[in-house]
Design an enzyme around this catalytic site. Sequence first.
Site, PDB file in Angstrom:
ATOM      1  N   HIS A 192      -6.610 -30.387  -0.870  1.00 16.92           N
ATOM      2  CA  HIS A 192      -6.591 -29.901  -2.250  1.00 16.92           C
ATOM      3  C   HIS A 192      -6.436 -28.380  -2.241  1.00 16.92           C
ATOM      4  O   HIS A 192      -7.096 -27.693  -1.465  1.00 16.92           O
ATOM      5  CB  HIS A 192      -7.903 -30.304  -2.941  1.00 16.92           C
ATOM      6  CG  HIS A 192      -8.113 -29.675  -4.275  1.00 16.92           C
ATOM      7  ND1 HIS A 192      -9.205 -28.878  -4.559  1.00 16.92           N
ATOM      8  CD2 HIS A 192      -7.373 -29.718  -5.419  1.00 16.92           C
ATOM      9  CE1 HIS A 192      -9.143 -28.476  -5.808  1.00 16.92           C
ATOM     10  NE2 HIS A 192      -8.041 -28.960  -6.352  1.00 16.92           N
TER      11      HIS A 192
ATOM     12  N   HIS B 226      -4.107 -19.558  -6.807  1.00 12.97           N
ATOM     13  CA  HIS B 226      -5.222 -20.324  -7.379  1.00 12.97           C
ATOM     14  C   HIS B 226      -6.279 -19.312  -7.813  1.00 12.97           C
ATOM     15  O   HIS B 226      -7.184 -18.975  -7.063  1.00 12.97           O
ATOM     16  CB  HIS B 226      -5.802 -21.299  -6.350  1.00 12.97           C
ATOM     17  CG  HIS B 226      -6.903 -22.150  -6.898  1.00 12.97           C
ATOM     18  ND1 HIS B 226      -8.027 -22.482  -6.169  1.00 12.97           N
ATOM     19  CD2 HIS B 226      -7.055 -22.735  -8.111  1.00 12.97           C
ATOM     20  CE1 HIS B 226      -8.824 -23.241  -6.908  1.00 12.97           C
ATOM     21  NE2 HIS B 226      -8.253 -23.406  -8.085  1.00 12.97           N
TER      22      HIS B 226
END
Length: 336
Positions: free
Chosen positions: A37, A114
Amino acid sequence: MASSEGKQDLRFADWMASLPEHMHNTPLTNLAIPGSHDSFSFHIDEASPVGPEQPETVQSFVSVFGAVAKKLMRKWLATQSMDFARQLEAGVRFFDLRISTKPRDPDGRLYFAHGLYSATVREGLEQIAGFLAGHAREAVFLDFNHFYGVQNAHHESLVAMLREVFGDRLCPALFAQEVTLKYLWEREYQVLVFYHNPVALEVPFLWPGQMMPAPWANTTDPEKLVQFLQASVADRRRQGNFFVSQMVLTPKASTVMKGMASGLRETITERALPGMMQWVKAQRPGESGINIVTADFVELGDFIGTVIALNYLLEEEEEDSASWRERPRLPSNASN
């Protein structure tokens, strides 16, 4: 059948090549495949600006507290500790990728992002290509699922980059259940690119994003996550696409505030891991089971080895089925 000791000795860097021969014709949609992830978040650049997807509250927090705020953010944004090459050597074959432009970058490069920015996309792709060059029977799934500040020209640049880096290793999009290891090996394909943008319809080697659904539980509660994962697998049955089970807990703002200094790994992932691994161990791959499973900090809890080992359950079921077929039958007129 491979012995349990043999399974433990399996070289995960070449685990696809090491699968039993009868699995070479199994659709990849029916295999158990470990993934990561936010795969690129092993590197978070604290000197970079805040990503464009972050809410105004985060932007304000950083503008007030500066470098200190970014150090704290990194503890919660980093979901992996191994770079692409080490993940691949460890057995990871699915990568969750989020792409962004960076403000005031004079070269207009694309970055993984991110919250804060990571490495350039080219750096990451070249690292993956380097691994594939030395492991001709391994295949990877690149899932480009978020784009921030990416315009048409950037998409064109990324498509050109994929062609340049991977060349003939790129597998054209087709029916998912047609793709087996044997199919890939015969054509020397190693890379399946899933692209969650309409551009995918214009490029033969881009697989539409809907062929790689990845439902998100959006919970910080391990029990709710397991319930969600189980329900998602049940809904997936016989749909014929690839499928991602995200074994990922998402912290709430209150969770972050309580564990501000410790970070995601210590506050959430390590504590919840035993229960989540029990769920993984209870799964079976196949058209009515799991396919790709992603996690944070994939090196923890023998996650990778556990997912790969699930494929050998297919072998055991095949042997059990063959054994049943070979059992002597009672005559049809035999009494009970």
